[in-house]
Design a protein around this motif. Sequence first.
Motif, PDB file in Angstrom:
ATOM      1  N   ALA A 297       0.842  -1.199   0.000  1.00 58.37           N
ATOM      2  CA  ALA A 297       0.000   0.000   0.000  1.00 58.37           C
ATOM      3  C   ALA A 297       0.876   1.247   0.000  1.00 58.37           C
ATOM      4  N   GLU A 298       0.404   2.284  -0.671  1.00 56.35           N
ATOM      5  CA  GLU A 298       1.103   3.564  -0.647  1.00 56.35           C
ATOM      6  C   GLU A 298       1.090   4.104   0.780  1.00 56.35           C
ATOM      7  N   TYR A 299       2.260   4.552   1.256  1.00 53.46           N
ATOM      8  CA  TYR A 299       2.328   5.014   2.641  1.00 53.46           C
ATOM      9  C   TYR A 299       1.883   6.469   2.732  1.00 53.46           C
ATOM     10  N   THR A 300       0.588   6.636   2.586  1.00 47.96           N
ATOM     11  CA  THR A 300      -0.091   7.913   2.780  1.00 47.96           C
ATOM     12  C   THR A 300      -1.388   7.613   3.521  1.00 47.96           C
ATOM     13  N   PRO A 301      -1.994   8.607   4.164  1.00 51.07           N
ATOM     14  CA  PRO A 301      -3.280   8.340   4.825  1.00 51.07           C
ATOM     15  C   PRO A 301      -4.304   7.732   3.881  1.00 51.07           C
ATOM     16  N   ALA A 302      -4.365   8.234   2.646  1.00 52.69           N
ATOM     17  CA  ALA A 302      -5.338   7.700   1.688  1.00 52.69           C
ATOM     18  C   ALA A 302      -5.003   6.262   1.309  1.00 52.69           C
ATOM     19  N   GLY A 303      -3.712   5.987   1.102  1.00 49.40           N
ATOM     20  CA  GLY A 303      -3.311   4.637   0.716  1.00 49.40           C
ATOM     21  C   GLY A 303      -3.567   3.619   1.806  1.00 49.40           C
ATOM     22  N   ILE A 304      -3.272   3.979   3.054  1.00 54.69           N
ATOM     23  CA  ILE A 304      -3.503   3.056   4.168  1.00 54.69           C
ATOM     24  C   ILE A 304      -4.999   2.883   4.410  1.00 54.69           C
ATOM     25  N   THR A 305      -5.760   3.968   4.298  1.00 52.60           N
ATOM     26  CA  THR A 305      -7.213   3.886   4.476  1.00 52.60           C
ATOM     27  C   THR A 305      -7.827   2.936   3.458  1.00 52.60           C
ATOM     28  N   ALA A 306      -7.381   3.032   2.228  1.00 44.33           N
ATOM     29  CA  ALA A 306      -7.900   2.145   1.177  1.00 44.33           C
ATOM     30  C   ALA A 306      -7.547   0.691   1.475  1.00 44.33           C
ATOM     31  N   ALA A 307      -6.330   0.445   1.960  1.00 49.42           N
ATOM     32  CA  ALA A 307      -5.905  -0.926   2.247  1.00 49.42           C
ATOM     33  C   ALA A 307      -6.668  -1.527   3.425  1.00 49.42           C
ATOM     34  N   LEU A 308      -7.148  -0.667   4.319  1.00 48.73           N
ATOM     35  CA  LEU A 308      -7.871  -1.145   5.497  1.00 48.73           C
ATOM     36  C   LEU A 308      -9.380  -1.220   5.279  1.00 48.73           C
ATOM     37  N   ALA A 309      -9.847  -0.879   4.107  1.00 51.05           N
ATOM     38  CA  ALA A 309     -11.288  -0.874   3.827  1.00 51.05           C
ATOM     39  C   ALA A 309     -11.897  -2.245   4.112  1.00 51.05           C
ATOM     40  N   GLY A 310     -12.965  -2.265   4.901  1.00 55.69           N
ATOM     41  CA  GLY A 310     -13.653  -3.509   5.230  1.00 55.69           C
ATOM     42  C   GLY A 310     -12.979  -4.326   6.309  1.00 55.69           C
ATOM     43  N   PHE A 311     -11.916  -3.801   6.898  1.00 56.66           N
ATOM     44  CA  PHE A 311     -11.161  -4.543   7.917  1.00 56.66           C
ATOM     45  C   PHE A 311     -11.321  -3.848   9.262  1.00 56.66           C
ATOM     46  N   ASP A 312     -11.595  -4.617  10.314  1.00 56.61           N
ATOM     47  CA  ASP A 312     -11.738  -4.072  11.661  1.00 56.61           C
ATOM     48  C   ASP A 312     -10.508  -4.428  12.489  1.00 56.61           C
ATOM     49  N   PRO A 313      -9.594  -3.475  12.733  1.00 60.50           N
ATOM     50  CA  PRO A 313      -8.402  -3.785  13.524  1.00 60.50           C
ATOM     51  C   PRO A 313      -8.732  -4.278  14.929  1.00 60.50           C
ATOM     52  N   GLY A 314      -9.904  -3.892  15.451  1.00 58.99           N
ATOM     53  CA  GLY A 314     -10.282  -4.316  16.790  1.00 58.99           C
ATOM     54  C   GLY A 314     -10.492  -5.805  16.917  1.00 58.99           C
ATOM     55  N   GLY A 315     -10.706  -6.490  15.801  1.00 56.99           N
ATOM     56  CA  GLY A 315     -10.828  -7.936  15.845  1.00 56.99           C
ATOM     57  C   GLY A 315      -9.492  -8.623  16.052  1.00 56.99           C
ATOM     58  N   THR A 316      -8.405  -7.886  15.807  1.00 57.78           N
ATOM     59  CA  THR A 316      -7.056  -8.421  15.964  1.00 57.78           C
ATOM     60  C   THR A 316      -6.381  -7.886  17.213  1.00 57.78           C
ATOM     61  N   VAL A 317      -6.431  -6.560  17.398  1.00 63.30           N
ATOM     62  CA  VAL A 317      -5.881  -5.925  18.594  1.00 63.30           C
ATOM     63  C   VAL A 317      -7.044  -5.339  19.380  1.00 63.30           C
ATOM     64  N   ARG A 318      -7.226  -5.817  20.570  1.00 67.79           N
ATOM     65  CA  ARG A 318      -8.353  -5.380  21.378  1.00 67.79           C
ATOM     66  C   ARG A 318      -8.324  -3.867  21.600  1.00 67.79           C
ATOM     67  N   GLY A 319      -9.400  -3.182  21.210  1.00 72.00           N
ATOM     68  CA  GLY A 319      -9.521  -1.750  21.442  1.00 72.00           C
ATOM     69  C   GLY A 319      -8.964  -0.867  20.345  1.00 72.00           C
ATOM     70  N   LEU A 320      -8.358  -1.454  19.313  1.00 74.06           N
ATOM     71  CA  LEU A 320      -7.761  -0.658  18.236  1.00 74.06           C
ATOM     72  C   LEU A 320      -8.792  -0.384  17.145  1.00 74.06           C
TER      73      LEU A 320
END
Length: 330
Positions: A297-320
């Motif tokens: 992913a492009e290391y920009t806010p837009a690039g990271i946001t696009a890569a995380l689309a549909g993904f819930d970090p809280g399912g992996t790291v509690r509270g994130l």
Amino acid sequence: MTMKLVTLPDATTRPLPFYLAEEEWLARRYAEGDFFFMWQVEPTVIIGRNQLAAKEIDIDFCRSQGIRIVRRKSGGGAVLADLNNIMLSYVTTSTDTVAETFLAYTSAVASALRRMGLDASATSRNDVLIGAAKVSGNSYYRLGRRSIVHGTMLYDCDRELMGKVLRPAPAKLRSHGVASVRSRVTTIREHLPDLDIATFGRLLRDNILADGAEEWCLTEADVAEIEAMSQEYHDPARLTRLNPRADVEAEARIEGAGTIAAHVGLREGRVASLTLTGDYLENDDASAILEARLKGAEYTPAGITAALAGFDPGGTVRGLTTEALLRLLF
């Protein structure tokens, strides 16, 4: 199914890796059933799965004082265990998420203390408090469907020694509104001075197991298997296995998640590698999962946001949350 209270064939105080291996042995050998046991150790620092040892503890001081250092397989922060601590271990099958199992366990510990007349409560993350001060820190990890939950219970402590051994990040202390690690803990002895540690331990056990338990003593053959399994924890390489090299590093205290540091390797402006370190609690290997998600992913806010689309970090790291992760990275 009745809870099994696991005991050993003798009263020997064993090195801490033995008890971590005992939890793992029970989880791997028995696909069903709930197991609980309590234990004590000579002075040992236990660091979390994702912590950088040199950042969290004074390694030279520990070695000069003969204090062992062991990395466990669960997340969370570093703790100093000694014969003033009672350690608790619980092995179960998680029908819900392991986080829900963990909360049920810490709530049961707090309830056991309340039965002794203490003003105890479980926090939303991993501590048990008396009033506003921590008396028990806890963590967990998962092996397939089996969950291992464990924690400390401070009957008494040497605050000066604790302050010399542990090096919590200033942001962590600020989040608790205290000046040092020594001032945010309390002990059972301060609140129940007439109870010696053995009596307190029996009361704690009986209150946690208020619904009853079947005592189950391991055999000498079982102990030998556990001792063989424990050798993994003695490997010095376990302490230095986290040595992330990165082009970008950022660290923050994230409410509800803990202290998280991101170590990002870049290639031509895109994510090439990602390692997370810190005292966070995870349901799976957070570094591997997030690296797989963000690699390329492009290391920009837009690039990271696009890569995380549909993904819930809280399912992996509690509270994130995605928002908190973006604030951390940028």
